[in-house]
Motif scaffolding. Structure first.
Motif, PDB file in Angstrom:
ATOM      1  N   LEU A 248       0.817  -1.215   0.000  1.00  0.00           N
ATOM      2  CA  LEU A 248       0.000   0.000   0.000  1.00  0.00           C
ATOM      3  C   LEU A 248       0.851   1.265   0.000  1.00  0.00           C
ATOM      4  N   SER A 249       2.028   1.223   0.624  1.00  0.00           N
ATOM      5  CA  SER A 249       2.905   2.402   0.580  1.00  0.00           C
ATOM      6  C   SER A 249       3.395   2.639  -0.848  1.00  0.00           C
ATOM      7  N   ILE A 250       3.652   1.556  -1.587  1.00  0.00           N
ATOM      8  CA  ILE A 250       4.059   1.683  -2.989  1.00  0.00           C
ATOM      9  C   ILE A 250       2.888   2.205  -3.822  1.00  0.00           C
ATOM     10  N   CYS A 251       1.682   1.691  -3.563  1.00  0.00           N
ATOM     11  CA  CYS A 251       0.490   2.189  -4.269  1.00  0.00           C
ATOM     12  C   CYS A 251       0.325   3.693  -4.067  1.00  0.00           C
ATOM     13  N   LYS A 252       0.503   4.145  -2.843  1.00  0.00           N
ATOM     14  CA  LYS A 252       0.351   5.567  -2.532  1.00  0.00           C
ATOM     15  C   LYS A 252       1.362   6.395  -3.321  1.00  0.00           C
ATOM     16  N   TYR A 253       2.601   5.927  -3.371  1.00  0.00           N
ATOM     17  CA  TYR A 253       3.639   6.650  -4.117  1.00  0.00           C
ATOM     18  C   TYR A 253       3.260   6.740  -5.599  1.00  0.00           C
ATOM     19  N   ILE A 254       2.814   5.622  -6.176  1.00  0.00           N
ATOM     20  CA  ILE A 254       2.481   5.598  -7.601  1.00  0.00           C
ATOM     21  C   ILE A 254       1.313   6.533  -7.903  1.00  0.00           C
ATOM     22  N   ILE A 255       0.273   6.487  -7.074  1.00  0.00           N
ATOM     23  CA  ILE A 255      -0.901   7.328  -7.325  1.00  0.00           C
ATOM     24  C   ILE A 255      -0.554   8.808  -7.164  1.00  0.00           C
ATOM     25  N   GLU A 256       0.229   9.148  -6.168  1.00  0.00           N
ATOM     26  CA  GLU A 256       0.618  10.546  -5.986  1.00  0.00           C
ATOM     27  C   GLU A 256       1.510  11.022  -7.131  1.00  0.00           C
ATOM     28  N   ALA A 257       2.286  10.108  -7.728  1.00  0.00           N
ATOM     29  CA  ALA A 257       3.077  10.463  -8.908  1.00  0.00           C
ATOM     30  C   ALA A 257       2.177  10.755 -10.107  1.00  0.00           C
ATOM     31  N   HIS A 258       0.925  10.293 -10.052  1.00  0.00           N
ATOM     32  CA  HIS A 258      -0.079  10.588 -11.081  1.00  0.00           C
ATOM     33  C   HIS A 258      -0.889  11.843 -10.722  1.00  0.00           C
ATOM     34  N   HIS A 259      -0.464  12.555  -9.676  1.00  0.00           N
ATOM     35  CA  HIS A 259      -1.191  13.740  -9.188  1.00  0.00           C
ATOM     36  C   HIS A 259      -2.589  13.357  -8.703  1.00  0.00           C
ATOM     37  N   GLY A 260      -2.682  12.148  -8.143  1.00  0.00           N
ATOM     38  CA  GLY A 260      -3.959  11.659  -7.654  1.00  0.00           C
ATOM     39  C   GLY A 260      -3.940  11.406  -6.156  1.00  0.00           C
ATOM     40  N   ARG A 261      -4.996  10.762  -5.669  1.00  0.00           N
ATOM     41  CA  ARG A 261      -5.135  10.469  -4.245  1.00  0.00           C
ATOM     42  C   ARG A 261      -5.604   9.029  -4.075  1.00  0.00           C
ATOM     43  N   ILE A 262      -5.166   8.397  -2.999  1.00  0.00           N
ATOM     44  CA  ILE A 262      -5.679   7.083  -2.617  1.00  0.00           C
ATOM     45  C   ILE A 262      -6.165   7.177  -1.179  1.00  0.00           C
ATOM     46  N   GLU A 263      -7.395   6.754  -0.958  1.00  0.00           N
ATOM     47  CA  GLU A 263      -8.030   6.861   0.358  1.00  0.00           C
ATOM     48  C   GLU A 263      -8.796   5.571   0.629  1.00  0.00           C
ATOM     49  N   PHE A 264      -9.294   5.444   1.841  1.00  0.00           N
ATOM     50  CA  PHE A 264     -10.048   4.234   2.159  1.00  0.00           C
ATOM     51  C   PHE A 264     -11.036   4.509   3.280  1.00  0.00           C
ATOM     52  N   GLN A 265     -11.987   3.605   3.387  1.00  0.00           N
ATOM     53  CA  GLN A 265     -12.944   3.616   4.494  1.00  0.00           C
ATOM     54  C   GLN A 265     -13.166   2.169   4.901  1.00  0.00           C
ATOM     55  N   SER A 266     -13.092   1.902   6.188  1.00  0.00           N
ATOM     56  CA  SER A 266     -13.227   0.524   6.647  1.00  0.00           C
ATOM     57  C   SER A 266     -13.930   0.485   7.989  1.00  0.00           C
ATOM     58  N   GLN A 267     -14.746  -0.522   8.143  1.00  0.00           N
ATOM     59  CA  GLN A 267     -15.432  -0.748   9.410  1.00  0.00           C
ATOM     60  C   GLN A 267     -15.325  -2.227   9.744  1.00  0.00           C
ATOM     61  N   GLU A 268     -14.833  -2.516  10.919  1.00  0.00           N
ATOM     62  CA  GLU A 268     -14.661  -3.908  11.314  1.00  0.00           C
ATOM     63  C   GLU A 268     -15.995  -4.645  11.256  1.00  0.00           C
ATOM     64  N   GLY A 269     -15.971  -5.780  10.587  1.00  0.00           N
ATOM     65  CA  GLY A 269     -17.171  -6.587  10.447  1.00  0.00           C
ATOM     66  C   GLY A 269     -18.008  -6.254   9.233  1.00  0.00           C
TER      67      GLY A 269
END
Length: 294
Positions: A248-269
């Motif tokens: 995921l750290s690599i994904c973040k670097y790649i997306i930011e190099a595209h001038h984009g954003r990576i975000e998430f939302q999670s709820q246990e269960g």
């Protein structure tokens, strides 16, 4: 340069200043100039040593990657051919073992690639080349790449609103990102559950791609660290899967190099949704216009 080296050089300068005899005039200026030159030489030597070590590390990782990646790729292909009966009929039990071995080999290939990419990021050398591409092709390729894995885990994968979407991007790197997100979602999912990729837009100038699952969710205490290096997801069946914690750290670097954003939302269960937002490019056709109307 490391902070310890700077502090060491400053302390040496201070020690020389305290220990030297009292000087005046030109002698004073000459002494200060000499000490400053010595400090500059020491700093340059330390910087060069770090550069040499970084280069050696890059060469070592590149060699290891090549030497391991090639035979592992060949082994993976042979296991797939065995499982598909290309060498003749094999018992179902053998097919099952071949499938398990194939998954293990694939994980090794991913681990090697992530270690090399992480080292390249540290050195500022991870190559991301932006050209005009159709994002749909990258999503299609990533989906097909994980389809066998999803079938083996008895997880259904589907896409929604998938149509030509034109952006400035690196096709191969975006495929890498989507494979990572889809693989994580499959790992987190229970058999017979659904992993969905959805394409939409925000404000007509960006495209948003989401990857969602209905798995166990990411523990709340892990969420602030999710994009940090060496963070291991502990959700669903992923608890039993070893990884580098770099994906995921690599994904973040790649997306930011595209001038984009990576975000998430999670709820246990209840599951997790990752979404990627990337800028659209102007096109003469109506593909991006249709997307902006969703």
């Amino acid at each position: 340069m490391r902070l310890a080296t700077i502090i060491d050089n400053i302390e040496r300068f201070a020690a020389k200043t305290r220990m030297r005899p009292q000087l005046s005039g030109n002698d004073e200026l000459s002494h200060v100039d000499q000490v400053l030159h010595e400090m500059a030489d020491a700093v340059e030597a330390a910087q060069q040593k770090e550069r040499d070590l970084d280069q050696m590390k890059q060469q070592f990782l590149a060699t290891i990657t090549h030497e391991l990646h090639s035979p592992l790729t060949s082994l993976q292909a042979m296991l797939l051919m065995m499982r598909e009966g290309k060498f003749g009929e094999v018992p179902e039990k053998v097919k099952l073992r071949a499938s398990e071995a194939e998954m293990s080999v694939h994980r090794l290939i991913v681990l090697i690639r992530e270690l090399l990419d992480s080292a390249k990021i540290e050195a500022g050398k991870l190559d991301v080349q932006l050209t005009n591409i159709d994002l749909k092709n990258a999503i299609d390729q990533a989906t097909e790449a994980v389809r066998d894995y999803a079938d083996q885990k008895h997880v259904v994968i589907e896409t929604q609103n998938l149509q030509p979407v034109f952006i400035s991007g690196d096709h191969d790197r975006l495929v890498q990102v989507f494979i990572n997100l889809l693989s994580n979602a499959i790992n987190a999912s229970q058999p017979q559950s659904l992993v969905r990729t959805t394409v939409g837009s925000t404000r007509g100038k960006e495209v948003r791609v989401s990857v969602s699952d209905t798995g166990s969710g990411i523990p709340k205490e892990q969420q602030p660290l999710i994009f940090e290096k060496y963070t291991h997801l502990q959700q669903g069946s992923q608890k039993n899967i070893r990884s580098t914690g770099l994906g995921l750290s690599i994904c973040k670097y790649i997306i930011e190099a595209h001038h984009g954003r990576i975000e998430f939302q999670s709820q246990e269960g209840s599951g997790t949704t990752f979404w990627i937002t990337l800028p659209l490019i102007a096109r003469d056709n109506t593909s991006n216009d249709k997307l902006s109307q969703m």
